[in-house]
Design an enzyme around this catalytic site. Structure first.
Site, PDB file in Angstrom:
ATOM      1  N   HIS B  53      37.822  39.930 -32.606  1.00 52.61           N
ATOM      2  CA  HIS B  53      38.172  40.112 -30.932  1.00 52.61           C
ATOM      3  C   HIS B  53      38.374  38.916 -30.506  1.00 52.61           C
ATOM      4  CE1 HIS B  53      37.226  44.536 -31.301  1.00 52.61           C
ATOM      5  NE2 HIS B  53      36.399  44.389 -32.204  1.00 52.61           N
ATOM      6  N   ARG B  55      39.467  38.461 -27.497  1.00 53.35           N
ATOM      7  CA  ARG B  55      39.208  38.897 -26.013  1.00 53.35           C
ATOM      8  C   ARG B  55      40.527  38.820 -25.024  1.00 53.35           C
ATOM      9  NH1 ARG B  55      36.110  42.600 -27.539  1.00 53.35           N
ATOM     10  NH2 ARG B  55      33.767  42.025 -27.819  1.00 53.35           N
ATOM     11  N   ASN B  85      42.332  45.773 -28.441  1.00 59.52           N
ATOM     12  CA  ASN B  85      41.417  46.220 -27.233  1.00 59.52           C
ATOM     13  C   ASN B  85      41.388  44.901 -26.190  1.00 59.52           C
ATOM     14  OD1 ASN B  85      39.556  45.170 -29.087  1.00 59.52           O
ATOM     15  ND2 ASN B  85      37.900  46.184 -28.492  1.00 59.52           N
ATOM     16  N   ASP B 145      40.503  50.151 -32.843  1.00 63.27           N
ATOM     17  CA  ASP B 145      38.942  49.672 -32.761  1.00 63.27           C
ATOM     18  C   ASP B 145      38.244  49.465 -31.496  1.00 63.27           C
ATOM     19  OD1 ASP B 145      36.834  48.607 -34.530  1.00 63.27           O
ATOM     20  OD2 ASP B 145      36.986  46.959 -33.329  1.00 63.27           O
ATOM     21  N   ASN B 271      28.328  48.055 -32.347  1.00 60.68           N
ATOM     22  CA  ASN B 271      28.975  49.107 -33.041  1.00 60.68           C
ATOM     23  C   ASN B 271      29.828  49.251 -34.111  1.00 60.68           C
ATOM     24  OD1 ASN B 271      30.822  51.393 -33.015  1.00 60.68           O
ATOM     25  ND2 ASN B 271      31.395  51.568 -30.920  1.00 60.68           N
ATOM     26  N   ASP B 298      34.041  41.557 -37.660  1.00 60.28           N
ATOM     27  CA  ASP B 298      33.981  42.246 -36.168  1.00 60.28           C
ATOM     28  C   ASP B 298      33.447  41.372 -35.090  1.00 60.28           C
ATOM     29  OD1 ASP B 298      34.148  44.203 -34.310  1.00 60.28           O
ATOM     30  OD2 ASP B 298      32.551  45.380 -35.195  1.00 60.28           O
ATOM     31  N   HIS B 302      30.653  38.383 -26.500  1.00 63.30           N
ATOM     32  CA  HIS B 302      30.198  39.115 -25.127  1.00 63.30           C
ATOM     33  C   HIS B 302      29.531  37.881 -24.282  1.00 63.30           C
ATOM     34  CE1 HIS B 302      31.568  43.058 -25.689  1.00 63.30           C
ATOM     35  NE2 HIS B 302      30.930  43.160 -26.785  1.00 63.30           N
ATOM     36  N   PHE B 316      28.190  46.421 -26.638  1.00 59.77           N
ATOM     37  CA  PHE B 316      28.021  46.701 -28.156  1.00 59.77           C
ATOM     38  C   PHE B 316      28.875  45.409 -28.726  1.00 59.77           C
ATOM     39  CE2 PHE B 316      27.516  51.010 -27.144  1.00 59.77           C
ATOM     40  CZ  PHE B 316      26.620  51.339 -28.115  1.00 59.77           C
ATOM     41  N   GLY B 317      28.054  44.682 -29.510  1.00 61.77           N
ATOM     42  CA  GLY B 317      28.894  43.578 -30.322  1.00 61.77           C
ATOM     43  C   GLY B 317      28.138  42.469 -30.492  1.00 61.77           C
TER      44      GLY B 317
END
Lengths: 311, 425
Positions: B53, B55, B85, B145, B271, B298, B302, B316-317
């Site tokens: 991710h 972002r 996402n 995802d 998650n 994954d 954050h 989550f993460g």
């Protein structure tokens, strides 16, 4: 101890010491001047993100009896309602000189994270967090049971039946842990939907018939409040059906042994999980629980604030 | 430009020199030419992460393509697949091309966008899968995802449609109805902690369903972040049946367990959730026996405000790019006694193959010079402070084996002596 966020933080010895201390401090309530100087100059903040008049007042009286300055903060009346984070709130209280924060929070683990993250140097006392724990409630229950039990030290061999909404009950979780620590045998009893899987691993047997559980003649029956505010689904057919199967009603009351004690953490839903007759019965210890709450919280605050920062 | 890596150990155990000319591996043999002393280092094809991710666009406070790429390079990666996402979601060609362009501009690794399976990740209508595939970003991997493609007719149609361009659907296997409000692995610990449980069946049932759809459609299915012993069994069953199914595990699900949630520290909130010790052991066994094909990080950065709060309020993460190789070294080499060739397959070759990336996952003469050189004898304390914009690292303060000493992307050193280089474009 510096914080009390979970019964897990107590050893058998430290729990007994707290109860002994509470037993002594209970006498302060009988004096004409109900005050000790132990926490003079200390500031205790009751930070309540969730309403609980009973617990908040109990902590307030406890702190005041020890001569601490007390500030009450509720979520509705504070900047929390404007979106302030727990961290910022804690740091603000730290800057204002809070020595102890008594935290009631709707989310499990909030006191633990507050104690662990270093956002504040204040002692953290858990006044109930989500569905996790309510350690001072368990301590006051244990103190109440110890006052009527055979042993003045622990609760060895005492058989305690906890009945009702176990799923949402932080009181049940703390009680199972503490009662085990003190040697009692715990049975929990409730409808299948309200008994969470794996709770037996905390140290309790499980049953799903109140009437059969009563036939095993427990020494104490602890009724739990149905926590409608935490229910996100249908856990029982109707209040009437719940009362039929799970209420400590007149019929079940009549089958209780004369020396079986009745406890309830309050507030009681009279007519739902407990009848007025049972609540007011001579075997009911409900008001003694309330009185003991002040003593236990005095002991906890005193212990946390006089530990010199020991963890 | 020419570089000679002197005395490196290849995955097959042989020690030799590797000569890089321009962007290509020119020779793998001893040479009298002087070069960089790499004795004691193992040369592996640059790592490829099928599950990152980044972002950007939309959540640049947590990560950007540039910061995520630097973090990837620090971890030995030369390619990352960027999850869809973002905001806007990568459900159309323009967004995919933007992400790919930002990656190319960063210069630290190849950034290959993943397209969303459904528009806006809403699970109601398929994205323009063909448009994403035909774009200059050449999207081949699709995933919602963070969300599960729960509608099985949509999932079936997606599997059928990606066959036209040899695509793959990467599923986040989570029955949303069984996990409403779920906060951690379901079981006695969740009960004790008063956190709503996340049942294993919510993952296993979706994998079973999708495996059957993959069998029926003869399409490629990739299972993101497997976490339970039961899920391993389902993948094993599906592979035995002949399904074109591949599976990924994260570093954190290999080594960490739900016991850490006792702290209520949101750094452990992820998650799918951390599971039991027996699940972690089953995942490790599945890595060793080949049931699990790849390590996917994954990497989910954050910002502090999303993690420094109550557990239930936290996002989550976890981040994962910079220590994934060390976790795999622990599991595969130190505990599992496996070879570095298997290591390369899990971290490089197989991920590149699943994502259909060319020029990645190869260490041979004539291949693009994408390499990670690691010191297998190093032991290091993992740091919070990383090249990522976020610090949500569950391995911080733990000691893990191995260190990425140099990373080479298209013949250029992105990391030298564990220091990420300033590339200046």
């Amino acid at each position: 101890m510096r914080h009390l966020t979970s019964i897990r933080e107590l050893t058998r010895e430290s729990a007994i010491a707290l109860l002994d201390n509470a037993q002594e401090l209970a006498q302060v309530g009988d004096r004409e001047v109900k005050k000790l100087p132990a926490l003079r100059g200390k500031t205790v903040v009751n930070l309540f993100f969730e309403n609980s008049t009973r617990t908040r007042i109990s902590f307030e009286i406890a702190a005041k009896r020890l001569s601490a300055d007390v500030i009450n903060v509720s979520a509705e009346s504070s900047s929390v309602s404007k979106g302030e984070s727990l961290k910022d709130t804690a740091q603000t209280l730290e800057a204002l000189g809070a020595d102890a924060i008594v935290l009631r929070h709707p989310m499990s683990g909030a006191p633990k994270i507050l104690a662990a993250q270093g956002w504040t140097k204040a002692s953290i006392v858990n006044a109930g967090d989500g569905s996790h724990e309510h350690p001072t409630q368990a301590l006051l229950d244990a103190l109440t049971l110890r006052q009527v039990a055979a042993s003045s030290t622990d609760l060895a061999g005492l058989r305690v039946l906890i009945v009702g909404d176990i799923l949402h009950s932080r009181v049940a979780r703390s009680n199972i842990l503490l009662l085990n620590l003190l040697g009692a045998n715990v049975e929990i009893c409730g409808p299948e939907a309200l008994v969470p899987s794996g709770i037996e691993e905390l140290g309790a047997s499980i049953s799903h018939s109140f009437d059969q559980a009563l036939e095993r003649n427990p020494d104490a029956v602890m009724m739990l409040r149905i926590q409608k505010e935490r229910m996100d689904g249908s856990y029982f057919e109707s209040p009437a059906a719940y009362g039929r199967d799970w209420s400590l009603n007149s019929e079940r009351l009549s089958k209780l042994r004369l020396n079986t004690k009745i406890l309830h953490p309050g507030p009681m839903n009279r007519g739902l999980e407990i009848s007025a007759e049972a609540a007011d019965d001579s075997r009911s210890l409900v008001l003694r629980q309330v009185a003991n709450g002040v003593a236990v919280r005095m002991a906890v605050l005193h212990n946390c604030l006089s530990s010199g920062g020991e963890s | 430009m020419k570089s000679v890596l002197k005395g490196v150990q290849l995955p097959n155990g042989k020690t030799t020199d590797v000569t890089i000319e321009g962007t290509t591996i020119a020779a793998i043999e001893s040479t009298s030419e002087a070069g960089l002393d790499c004795s004691g280092l193992i040369a592996l094809p640059g790592f490829v992460d099928v599950h990152t991710h980044l972002r950007e666009p939309g959540f640049e406070a947590s990560e950007t393509v540039l910061s995520g790429s630097r973090s990837a390079a620090a971890g030995g990666y030369t390619a990352v697949l960027a999850m869809a996402n973002t905001d806007p979601v990568t459900d159309k060609a323009e967004v995919a091309e933007l992400v790919a362009r930002l990656g190319a501009e960063s210069g630290y690794c190849e950034v290959q966008p993943i397209g969303s399976v459904t528009k806006g990740l809403r699970g109601a209508e398929l994205s323009d899968l063909e448009g994403l595939a035909k774009s200059s970003a050449k999207v081949r991997m699709f995933s919602d995802d963070g969300m599960c493609v729960f509608d099985e007719s949509l999932m079936r149609e997606a599997l059928i449609r990606v066959k036209a361009f040899d695509g793959v659907i990467a599923q986040h296997s989570q029955d949303p109805q069984l996990t409403v409000g779920a906060q951690m692995n379901e079981g006695p610990l969740a009960t004790e902690l008063g956190l709503k449980g996340w049942p294993a069946i919510a993952e296993e049932a979706i994998i079973k369903r999708d495996a059957q759809l993959a069998l029926e459609t003869n399409s490629r299915l990739h299972i993101c972040h497997l976490t339970t012993a039961g899920a391993v069994e389902v993948v094993r069953w599906a592979k035995a049946k002949g399904a074109k199914i591949t599976a990924e595990v994260t570093p954190h699900h290999l080594l960490l367990t739900e016991e850490l949630v006792r702290s209520y520290d949101p750094v452990y909130k992820v998650n799918p959730p951390l599971r039991r010790q027996e699940d972690a052991l089953a995942l490790q066994a599945a890595v060793l026996d080949g049931t699990i094909d790849v390590i996917g990080t994954d990497h989910a950065p954050h910002s502090a405000e999303k993690k420094q709060c109550e557990w239930q309020n936290a996002a989550f993460g976890m981040v994962g790019l910079e220590h994934a190789a060390s976790v795999l070294q622990q599991v595969l080499i130190e505990n599992g006694g496996q070879t570095w060739e298997r290591f390369a397959a899990l971290m490089s070759t197989k991920p590149a193959e699943i994502a259909r990336l060319t020029g990645q996952g190869e260490l041979r003469v004539g291949a693009v010079a994408n390499l990670a050189l690691i010191d297998p004898n190093a032991r290091r304390t993992i740091q919070f402070q990383t090249h990522s914009r976020s610090q949500n690292n569950p391995f911080a303060r733990t000691v893990l084996p191995g260190a990425v000493v140099h990373t080479i992307y298209r013949g250029r050193f992105t990391v030298v002596n564990q220091e990420v280089q300033e590339l200046n474009g």
